[in-house]
Design a protein around this motif. Structure first.
Motif, PDB file in Angstrom:
ATOM      1  N   PRO A 128       0.816  -0.989   0.002  1.00 31.08           N
ATOM      2  CA  PRO A 128      -0.187   0.061  -0.129  1.00 31.08           C
ATOM      3  C   PRO A 128       0.954   1.548  -0.084  1.00 31.08           C
ATOM      4  N   GLY A 129       0.471   2.512  -0.050  1.00 26.77           N
ATOM      5  CA  GLY A 129       0.912   3.521  -0.004  1.00 26.77           C
ATOM      6  C   GLY A 129       1.210   4.459  -1.206  1.00 26.77           C
ATOM      7  N   HIS A 136       7.149  -2.533   5.167  1.00 25.79           N
ATOM      8  CA  HIS A 136       6.299  -3.532   5.066  1.00 25.79           C
ATOM      9  C   HIS A 136       7.081  -4.875   5.358  1.00 25.79           C
ATOM     10  N   PRO A 137       6.149  -5.930   6.134  1.00 24.96           N
ATOM     11  CA  PRO A 137       6.579  -6.898   6.344  1.00 24.96           C
ATOM     12  C   PRO A 137       7.369  -7.833   5.266  1.00 24.96           C
ATOM     13  N   ASP A 138       7.018  -7.932   4.237  1.00 29.38           N
ATOM     14  CA  ASP A 138       7.748  -8.664   2.961  1.00 29.38           C
ATOM     15  C   ASP A 138       8.887  -8.124   2.639  1.00 29.38           C
ATOM     16  N   TYR A 139       9.060  -6.608   2.751  1.00 31.52           N
ATOM     17  CA  TYR A 139      10.244  -5.974   2.125  1.00 31.52           C
ATOM     18  C   TYR A 139      11.380  -6.113   3.620  1.00 31.52           C
ATOM     19  N   LEU A 140      10.870  -6.430   4.724  1.00 35.87           N
ATOM     20  CA  LEU A 140      11.905  -6.427   5.696  1.00 35.87           C
ATOM     21  C   LEU A 140      12.037  -7.916   5.940  1.00 35.87           C
TER      22      LEU A 140
END
Length: 493
Positions: A128-129, A136-140
């Protein structure tokens, strides 16, 4: 098209056409996109239907002009408009799903607030955004799995607001290697999805949406310093005085703090913006390499475009807003179709809206629901194709409601601004749109001709903006009761 093909749709955000070598930038570092132009079709008059993210992206999804789909503002600066497309809204993605396509979207969505990409049939992480969601959890998880350092910025560039506060962040250095950037993460996820789709016999549509080069331009040192600011030629419209222009433009210039920063900073901002484009071009190259490795090149159509442009100092402005200049309405548009002749250049007026019908055409699907969209497939060759000689765009507001309509022809542009003065530009003698000739007596014939043509297009479309024009301007013969009362039709027959 006789059989459906795979489709890779590459999209950036807030991207000027003049950042690409293919569009004449001699300093650009965009070899991948330049090669796409060399082997496909480059559209030199590709326009956004509206220069703001959410409405433009909703137009791509639905094939409808903004006034028709009515999703008219970004959620983050919503000024009272609806925030999501309604349930039951037709979309090209659901049509592709119904025709047996795999359908994925990696990256920026921004088509409304509550309804996500998955609600319209897209596979992919939900991101989003309006700018890189670095929390974002997936990026982290991507950073953790690959033992990469976290997001951190320094050397911020910003001006001073009219009230004395710090201005919007315009650029900063990123303390991460390229492999940790959000752009690298997006390209990696797109390659993973390509690999998955390549192993499936079904055709696929994959849309890779980068959040950049939208400001703030946040990139690692090697891209932050890629271009020497002293070699950057400032846009001629830096000389903008706003004389004879709608006052809102000077207000927006103050909001974007242009005059609080020296011109050396503007040069640096443009240089960093070009660096951001170079970073994205490199990441697109990774995706194109994966296409070749997977044997998909000869059976996949490739689009490249964006939602709208960016000022980067032009007209003493940044971002986008209530000014319908070429900087934010004319954008890059590239298309390569399997088997097409290379190096085609088209000068017809086309639109981001036309991608919708083109996608359907490539997939062998009836384009009827995409009511404001025309397939670009016939233009992917050097032959003559009947086409409209002008284009109409619209705007509804950002930060506050601000309705505008524009018509652009080969030479002229007319902008109707109900709140103040209208604008008329002669793009042959004034390509930088510095002189508003709307009230010049010698322009009366041109002004009247464009006003009547814009009026007729809006009437034919059902865009009710035309009602304001009926009483305010010479729009030609009126054949209906403009009060819509139904009480005086005989007068107007």
């Amino acid at each position: 098209m006789t059989s459906p093909v795979n489709i890779l749709f590459l999209m950036t955000d807030q991207h000027r056409a003049d950042t690409l070598g293919a569009y004449g930038n001699r300093l650009a570092a965009t070899p991948v996109l330049d090669e796409l132009a060399r082997t496909g079709t480059r559209f030199d008059r590709w326009y956004t239907p509206t220069a703001i993210c959410t409405p433009a992206r909703a137009s791509l999804l639905t094939g409808q002009a903004p006034f028709r789909h009515k999703l008219l503002a970004n959620h983050e600066r919503n000024v009272g408009y609806i925030e999501d497309l309604p349930d039951g809204q037709w979309s090209f993605s659901e049509a592709l799903r119904g025709a047996g396509y795999n359908c994925g979207l990696i990256g920026k969505w921004h088509v409304g607030h509550h309804r996500r990409a998955a609600d319209f049939g897209f596979d992919g992480p939900d991101l989003p955004g309006w700018h890189n969601p670095v929390d974002h959890p997936d990026y982290l998880d991507y950073l953790k799995v690959n033992d990469l350092p976290p997001y951190e910025i320094h050397d911020r560039i910003r001006g001073t607001l009219p009230n004395g506060g710090p201005g919007n962040l315009l650029a900063a250095r990123l303390r991460q290697p390229v492999e940790a950037t959000f752009e690298h993460y997006l390209a990696t996820r797109a390659i993973e999805m390509l690999e998955r789709y390549a192993a499936d016999p079904k055709p696929f549509f994959l849309q890779l949406n980068f959040f950049g080069p939208h400001l703030p331009y946040i990139v690692p040192d090697e891209y932050f310093d890629m271009f020497d600011p002293e070699l950057v030629e400032l846009p001629k419209s830096i000389a903008e005085t706003f004389a004879g222009k709608p006052p809102v433009q000077a207000n927006y210039s103050a909001h974007w703090t242009f005059d609080t920063m020296p011109l050396e900073v503007t040069r640096k901002l443009i240089a960093v913006y070009w660096g951001y484009v170079a970073l994205i071009d490199m990441e697109i190259g990774r995706v194109m390499d994966a296409m070749r490795r997977l044997g998909l090149n000869d059976e996949t159509a490739v689009f490249f475009t964006c939602d709208h442009g960016e000022f980067t100092g032009a007209h003493r402005l940044h971002d986008k807003g209530p000014a319908m200049y070429e900087d934010i309405y004319r954008t890059p548009g590239l298309l390569r179709i399997p088997g097409q002749e290379p190096g085609v250049v088209r000068t017809e007026f086309v639109s981001l809206l036309d991608c919708t019908a083109t996608i359907l055409d490539l997939a062998g699907i009836d384009p009827a629901p995409a009511v404001d969209s025309r397939s670009l497939v016939p233009l992917a060759s050097a032959r003559e194709v009947p086409w409209e000689q002008d284009i109409v765009c619209e705007f509804h507001g950002h930060h506050f409601p601000y309705p505008q309509r524009m018509i652009r022809t080969d030479r002229y542009k007319l902008v109707v601004n109900p709140d103040s003065t209208n604008e008329l530009y002669d793009l042959f003698t004034d390509p930088d749109e510095l002189l508003n000739v709307y009230n010049h007596p010698e322009m009366a014939e041109v002004r009247g001709r464009l006003m009547r043509r814009l009026y007729q297009v809006l009437r034919d479309r059902g865009d009710n903006f035309y009602h304001w024009m009926t009483s305010m301007y010479d729009v030609g013969e009126v054949s209906y009761d403009p009060t819509l009362s139904g009480l005086d039709e005989a007068t107007y027959r």
